[in-house]
Design a protein around this motif. Sequence first.
Motif, PDB file in Angstrom:
ATOM      1  N   UNK A   1       2.845  29.006  15.679  1.00 52.81           N
ATOM      2  CA  UNK A   1       2.372  27.614  15.693  1.00 52.81           C
ATOM      3  C   UNK A   1       3.351  26.718  14.941  1.00 52.81           C
ATOM      4  N   UNK A   2       3.859  27.214  13.820  1.00 52.05           N
ATOM      5  CA  UNK A   2       4.853  26.453  13.062  1.00 52.05           C
ATOM      6  C   UNK A   2       6.143  26.321  13.854  1.00 52.05           C
ATOM      7  N   UNK A   3       6.535  27.414  14.549  1.00 50.59           N
ATOM      8  CA  UNK A   3       7.745  27.377  15.366  1.00 50.59           C
ATOM      9  C   UNK A   3       7.605  26.367  16.504  1.00 50.59           C
ATOM     10  N   UNK A   4       6.388  26.270  17.058  1.00 49.54           N
ATOM     11  CA  UNK A   4       6.141  25.282  18.116  1.00 49.54           C
ATOM     12  C   UNK A   4       6.286  23.867  17.549  1.00 49.54           C
ATOM     13  N   UNK A   5       5.705  23.646  16.370  1.00 47.22           N
ATOM     14  CA  UNK A   5       5.765  22.319  15.749  1.00 47.22           C
ATOM     15  C   UNK A   5       7.197  21.921  15.423  1.00 47.22           C
ATOM     16  N   UNK A   6       8.033  22.918  15.120  1.00 48.04           N
ATOM     17  CA  UNK A   6       9.427  22.644  14.768  1.00 48.04           C
ATOM     18  C   UNK A   6      10.346  22.640  15.986  1.00 48.04           C
ATOM     19  N   UNK A   7       9.788  22.860  17.169  1.00 48.46           N
ATOM     20  CA  UNK A   7      10.580  22.830  18.383  1.00 48.46           C
ATOM     21  C   UNK A   7      11.384  24.079  18.645  1.00 48.46           C
ATOM     22  N   UNK A   8      11.041  25.169  17.960  1.00 46.84           N
ATOM     23  CA  UNK A   8      11.784  26.427  18.139  1.00 46.84           C
ATOM     24  C   UNK A   8      11.117  27.353  19.145  1.00 46.84           C
ATOM     25  N   UNK A   9       9.926  27.008  19.585  1.00 47.89           N
ATOM     26  CA  UNK A   9       9.211  27.850  20.555  1.00 47.89           C
ATOM     27  C   UNK A   9       8.413  26.940  21.477  1.00 47.89           C
ATOM     28  N   UNK A  10       8.456  27.251  22.769  1.00 46.33           N
ATOM     29  CA  UNK A  10       7.785  26.408  23.766  1.00 46.33           C
ATOM     30  C   UNK A  10       6.270  26.483  23.595  1.00 46.33           C
ATOM     31  N   UNK A  11       5.640  25.325  23.577  1.00 46.97           N
ATOM     32  CA  UNK A  11       4.197  25.277  23.398  1.00 46.97           C
ATOM     33  C   UNK A  11       3.469  25.899  24.584  1.00 46.97           C
ATOM     34  N   UNK A  12       3.955  25.636  25.818  1.00 47.00           N
ATOM     35  CA  UNK A  12       3.278  26.185  26.993  1.00 47.00           C
ATOM     36  C   UNK A  12       3.383  27.702  27.045  1.00 47.00           C
ATOM     37  N   UNK A  13       4.518  28.248  26.601  1.00 49.06           N
ATOM     38  CA  UNK A  13       4.653  29.705  26.562  1.00 49.06           C
ATOM     39  C   UNK A  13       3.748  30.292  25.481  1.00 49.06           C
ATOM     40  N   UNK A  14       3.639  29.614  24.357  1.00 47.26           N
ATOM     41  CA  UNK A  14       2.773  30.083  23.270  1.00 47.26           C
ATOM     42  C   UNK A  14       1.336  30.233  23.759  1.00 47.26           C
ATOM     43  N   UNK A  15       0.825  29.221  24.469  1.00 51.20           N
ATOM     44  CA  UNK A  15      -0.558  29.298  24.938  1.00 51.20           C
ATOM     45  C   UNK A  15      -0.714  30.301  26.082  1.00 51.20           C
ATOM     46  N   UNK A  16       0.350  30.539  26.821  1.00 49.70           N
ATOM     47  CA  UNK A  16       0.311  31.550  27.886  1.00 49.70           C
ATOM     48  C   UNK A  16       0.218  32.950  27.274  1.00 49.70           C
ATOM     49  N   UNK A  17       0.914  33.162  26.148  1.00 50.11           N
ATOM     50  CA  UNK A  17       0.907  34.469  25.482  1.00 50.11           C
ATOM     51  C   UNK A  17      -0.336  34.668  24.616  1.00 50.11           C
ATOM     52  N   UNK A  18      -0.815  33.585  24.019  1.00 53.13           N
ATOM     53  CA  UNK A  18      -1.868  33.667  23.019  1.00 53.13           C
ATOM     54  C   UNK A  18      -3.256  33.567  23.645  1.00 53.13           C
ATOM     55  N   UNK A  19      -3.519  34.403  24.643  1.00 51.45           N
ATOM     56  CA  UNK A  19      -4.842  34.440  25.268  1.00 51.45           C
ATOM     57  C   UNK A  19      -5.802  35.243  24.389  1.00 51.45           C
ATOM     58  N   UNK A  20      -5.371  36.432  23.992  1.00 53.48           N
ATOM     59  CA  UNK A  20      -6.120  37.265  23.055  1.00 53.48           C
ATOM     60  C   UNK A  20      -5.225  37.520  21.845  1.00 53.48           C
ATOM     61  N   UNK A  21      -5.821  37.680  20.680  1.00 57.16           N
ATOM     62  CA  UNK A  21      -5.026  37.802  19.469  1.00 57.16           C
ATOM     63  C   UNK A  21      -5.408  39.057  18.680  1.00 57.16           C
ATOM     64  N   UNK A  22      -4.406  39.651  18.057  1.00 54.29           N
ATOM     65  CA  UNK A  22      -4.610  40.753  17.113  1.00 54.29           C
ATOM     66  C   UNK A  22      -3.789  40.441  15.869  1.00 54.29           C
ATOM     67  N   UNK A  23      -4.394  40.598  14.709  1.00 54.02           N
ATOM     68  CA  UNK A  23      -3.697  40.382  13.439  1.00 54.02           C
ATOM     69  C   UNK A  23      -3.650  41.715  12.701  1.00 54.02           C
ATOM     70  N   UNK A  24      -2.454  42.222  12.434  1.00 55.43           N
ATOM     71  CA  UNK A  24      -2.336  43.469  11.678  1.00 55.43           C
ATOM     72  C   UNK A  24      -2.438  43.180  10.186  1.00 55.43           C
ATOM     73  N   UNK A  25      -2.883  44.179   9.430  1.00 53.16           N
ATOM     74  CA  UNK A  25      -3.151  44.015   8.008  1.00 53.16           C
ATOM     75  C   UNK A  25      -2.036  44.622   7.175  1.00 53.16           C
TER      76      UNK A  25
END
Length: 451
Positions: free
Chosen positions: A286-310
Motif C-alpha cells: 500500500x505504501x509502495x502504491x502511494x509512492x508510485x512504485x507499484x501499480x494500484x490496479x495490479x495491487x488490487x488484482x493480487x490482493x483478493x485474499x490475504x495471508x499475514x505470516x507471523x
Amino acid sequence: MLETLARSERKLLIVDPCSECEEILPTLGRAGWSIELSKLSNAREHRCDVGLIRLQASHLDHPEPIKQLIQASGTEWVAAVDHDLMRSAGGSELIGQWFFDFHTLPFDSERLRVALGRALGMARIRRHGSMHAPAEEPDLMIGQSPDIRALRGLLAKLAPTTSPVLIQGESGTGKELVARTLHRLSKRSKGPFVAINCGAVALSLIQSELFGHEKGAFTGAHQRKIGRIEAADGGTLFLDEIGDLPLEMQTNLLRFMQEMTIERVGGHVPIKVNVRVLAATHIDLEKAVAEGRFREDLYYRLNVLQVQTTPLRRRPQDIAKLAEHFSSIYASEVGRRPRRFSEAAITAMLGYPWPGNVRELANRVRRGQVLAEGRVIEAADLGLGSLLEDDSQAMTLYDCLFQAERKAIDAALIRCSRHMTKAAKTLGVSRPTFYRLLHKHHILEDDPSSA
C-alpha cells in the motif's frame, strides 16, 4: 502402560560378537533377553528392541555402516569396547555421538544388564511418544501457538478457491511455505508449482523468464523457451517478492491476470494458460502504491485474499519444536544423530529476538549440529552464548516462558480491544483459564476497568 512394557518380549541384537559376548549370553538369557547374533554387514535385516555392538578398531576406519545401522534401527545402542579403543579420539567421538551408553570389557554382567535395561526403557519411551505425537503437516507448518493454529485454519479455507492470494510478512517467516501449502491443499495439487523470485532475476531477463521467448527473438535466443507462467499451466504460479517487480513488467503481468493469456517474447500468437497466482512480499505494498512504485490496479488484482505470516518473536511457544525439527534434518546432513538442546540453549533461544525469523533459527541450529561436541547443543554452539554471559541478566526457562506468556496476553487484549471472550478465543484457551492467566500476571489488578 509401564507394566505392559515390562512384560513384553525384549529382543537384543548383538553385532560382530566376540568370545566375551558369547560367554555372557546365558546370563542375559536368564535375565529375559531374546538374543540374536549378526555380522554388521547384514544387521539391518534384524529387528530388535536394543542393540549391542562389539566396537573394534576396524570399525573406526569405516564408521558409516554403523551410523546407518543405528539411524535405520529406530532404537538405542550400547557399545562394548576395550579400554584402548575408548581412550582413542575416534572411538570416544563415535560413541559420544551415536550410542546411548558404552560398556568396557571385560563384561560385568550386572552393570551390562543395567545398561541394557536403561537403553530399553529409553527406546520404548521414545517409541511410545512418537506413536502418540500429533502428526505434523507434510509441509512442516510446525507449531501450536495461537497464530500458527489460526494460519493453518485460514489456509484450509483459502486453498480450495482459485482466487489470487497475497502473502505478506517479514523475510524468513515462511511465505513460500504458505504458498506451497495452499497449492498442496488445492484442487491443483497434482499440477505444477512454479516459483520465481521477482527480485533475483536481472531486469533484462525478467520478461523472458516470466513469458518465455521464441527462437531468434533476441541475440542468444537459439531455441524456444517456455516461461514460468506457461510452465505453471494447470497448477500454481508463485511470485515471490512481487514488490521488486519493475513497473514496466507490472503492466504485462496485469494484462496476463486480466486475460489469462500470454505472448512469448518475439511471438504474436496469444497462448491461453490456466494458473492460480500467489504472490508474496516483505514490503508494504500500500505504501509502495502511494509512492508510485507499484501499480494500484495490479495491487488490487493480487490482493483478493490475504495471508499475514507471523514473525518468530511473536510465537515463542514454537521455537523449541522448530529447533528440534531442524536438528533432526541437519543431523542426517552431517552424518550424526539428532542432538537435543541444553536448558541454557533453550533459554537463550527464547530470549533472542530472531530478526531473521525461522530461516535464522534453521541456520543457527544447522551450525549447532556441526559444532556441538557433547550429546546436547549448547547456547554457544548456536552463537547465542553471549546472551548467557551476564548471570545477572540471564533468565531461567520459567522466566522466559512467563515473559512470553505475558506478551501474548497483552497482544491479544490489544487486538481484541480488551474484550475478554474474544481475547481468550484468540489465545486458544477457555474464558476461565484466561481469567486465571490475568490474575497470574496481575493484569486485572493493574486495570480494574478490564474486569
